[in-house]
Design a protein around this motif. Structure first.
Motif, mmCIF file in Angstrom:
data_model
loop_
_atom_site.group_PDB
_atom_site.id
_atom_site.type_symbol
_atom_site.label_atom_id
_atom_site.label_comp_id
_atom_site.label_asym_id
_atom_site.label_seq_id
_atom_site.Cartn_x
_atom_site.Cartn_y
_atom_site.Cartn_z
ATOM 1 N N GLY A 44 49.110 -5.922 -21.781
ATOM 2 C CA GLY A 44 48.718 -7.227 -21.484
ATOM 3 C C GLY A 44 47.807 -8.352 -20.610
ATOM 4 N N VAL A 45 47.113 -7.793 -19.268
ATOM 5 C CA VAL A 45 46.652 -8.448 -18.280
ATOM 6 C C VAL A 45 45.509 -8.583 -18.599
ATOM 7 C CG1 VAL A 45 47.118 -8.585 -16.070
ATOM 8 C CG2 VAL A 45 48.795 -7.884 -16.552
ATOM 9 N N ALA A 46 44.711 -9.608 -18.127
ATOM 10 C CA ALA A 46 43.108 -10.307 -18.488
ATOM 11 C C ALA A 46 42.779 -10.246 -16.922
ATOM 12 C CB ALA A 46 43.342 -11.023 -19.547
ATOM 13 N N ILE A 47 41.778 -10.051 -17.089
ATOM 14 C CA ILE A 47 41.054 -10.133 -15.326
ATOM 15 C C ILE A 47 39.550 -10.063 -15.345
ATOM 16 C CG2 ILE A 47 40.745 -10.323 -13.022
ATOM 17 C CD1 ILE A 47 43.183 -8.651 -12.972
ATOM 18 N N ALA A 48 38.876 -11.384 -15.139
ATOM 19 C CA ALA A 48 37.126 -11.588 -14.989
ATOM 20 C C ALA A 48 36.736 -12.370 -14.247
ATOM 21 C CB ALA A 48 37.157 -12.133 -16.753
ATOM 22 N N SER A 49 35.691 -11.673 -13.771
ATOM 23 C CA SER A 49 34.671 -12.957 -13.006
ATOM 24 C C SER A 49 33.267 -13.048 -13.088
ATOM 25 C CB SER A 49 35.168 -12.413 -11.476
ATOM 26 O OG SER A 49 34.415 -13.323 -10.418
ATOM 27 N N ASP A 50 33.091 -14.132 -13.323
ATOM 28 C CA ASP A 50 31.642 -14.368 -13.643
ATOM 29 C C ASP A 50 30.480 -15.199 -12.957
ATOM 30 O OD1 ASP A 50 31.058 -13.380 -16.294
ATOM 31 O OD2 ASP A 50 33.012 -14.223 -16.681
ATOM 32 N N SER A 51 29.133 -15.017 -12.508
ATOM 33 C CA SER A 51 28.504 -15.786 -11.927
ATOM 34 C C SER A 51 27.466 -15.649 -12.182
ATOM 35 C CB SER A 51 29.210 -15.119 -10.182
ATOM 36 O OG SER A 51 28.265 -13.986 -9.903
ATOM 37 N N ALA A 52 26.743 -17.211 -10.898
ATOM 38 C CA ALA A 52 24.988 -16.978 -11.480
ATOM 39 C C ALA A 52 24.757 -17.710 -9.688
ATOM 40 C CB ALA A 52 24.925 -18.300 -12.373
ATOM 41 N N HIS A 53 23.928 -16.819 -9.234
ATOM 42 C CA HIS A 53 23.277 -17.412 -8.156
ATOM 43 C C HIS A 53 21.799 -17.757 -7.397
ATOM 44 C CE1 HIS A 53 23.065 -16.046 -3.521
ATOM 45 N NE2 HIS A 53 22.639 -17.406 -3.633
ATOM 46 N N ALA A 54 21.458 -18.344 -7.436
ATOM 47 C CA ALA A 54 20.020 -19.047 -7.352
ATOM 48 C C ALA A 54 19.823 -18.811 -5.588
ATOM 49 C CB ALA A 54 19.499 -19.821 -7.724
#
Length: 237
Positions: free
Chosen positions: A55-65
């Motif tokens: 029941g625990v959700a974790i996410a990390s998203d990124s864009a780098h230029a």
């Protein structure tokens, strides 16, 4: 266009418990009250990390230029869909970062980073921490163009639902059009406007999906927390 050297700006949006939210640059959902909430990964890209359990959700998203004299035009985008189901706690981070370094006014750099994070979850009184940031830096780069845009779309419904195949295909088409911005030579302001237009299409799609989410058998719709779509939009340039 940013032409100041050694310049950086950073900003963030955070949400806390329940239905409280601090929002910067909100794009309100059509016909729905914009309230904070958030969601795991289905179709996560290379700039994404995610985890879930019990029941625990974790996410990390990124864009780098990063644009430099040897590669003066750079573009990066991230477009991820996270579908969590029922959760009682969630933490999500989305970031766009663009840097232009060491170019000259005669041969300026152009760096653009755009990150779209889409998350869905279900439950009541969910403990949520959602952060959406963008950072743009122009270092020793007179006349350079640097733009970072982060979009975080968070859907909360009382009961679990999943996006349909048709809706996922629509999102994939929006992703392709986001990718196409990397080939654009239009002014930075135009690229920003085009990204906003794509974000509005994502918002409309999620509004429709949330409105048709199941309410459960024998449940009085007026007695159940309504679905919510929240959009955080953050730009630095």
């Amino acid at each position: 266009m940013m032409n100041l050297n050694q310049h950086r700006r950073a900003a963030a949006t955070r949400t806390g418990l329940g239905r409280k939210a601090v929002r910067i640059g909100l794009l309100a959902g059509v016909g729905l009250t914009a309230v904070a909430t958030a969601a795991t990964a289905q179709a996560a890209g290379p700039g994404s990390t995610a985890g879930t359990g019990h029941g625990v959700a974790i996410a990390s998203d990124s864009a780098h230029a990063l644009a430099v004299p040897g590669q003066r035009t750079r573009f990066d985008d991230s477009f991820t869909v996270h579908q969590e189901g029922s959760v009682f706690a969630a933490a999500f981070h989305n970031q766009a970062e663009a840097d232009s370094v060491g170019c000259t006014a005669a041969k300026p750099c152009r760096s653009v980073a755009l990150s779209f994070q889409i998350v869905t979850m279900a439950g009541e009184n969910i403990h949520l921490n959602a952060v959406n940031t963008s950072n743009a830096a122009n270092r020793h780069c007179d006349g350079c163009q640097t733009l970072a845009g982060a979009y975080q779309f968070i859907v909360s419904t009382p009961r679990p639902f999943t996006l349909s195949g048709a809706q996922l295909r629509q999102l994939a088409d929006i992703h392709r059009r986001l990718d196409a911005l990397g080939r654009s030579t239009a002014p930075i302001a135009t690229v920003k406007a085009q990204a906003d237009a794509l974000a509005a299409q994502v918002t409309a799609l999620l509004d429709t999906a949330a409105a048709h989410a199941p309410k459960g058998p024998g449940v009085d719709a007026l007695g159940v927390t309504a679905p919510h779509v929240t959009v955080h939009r953050m730009y630095t340039s």
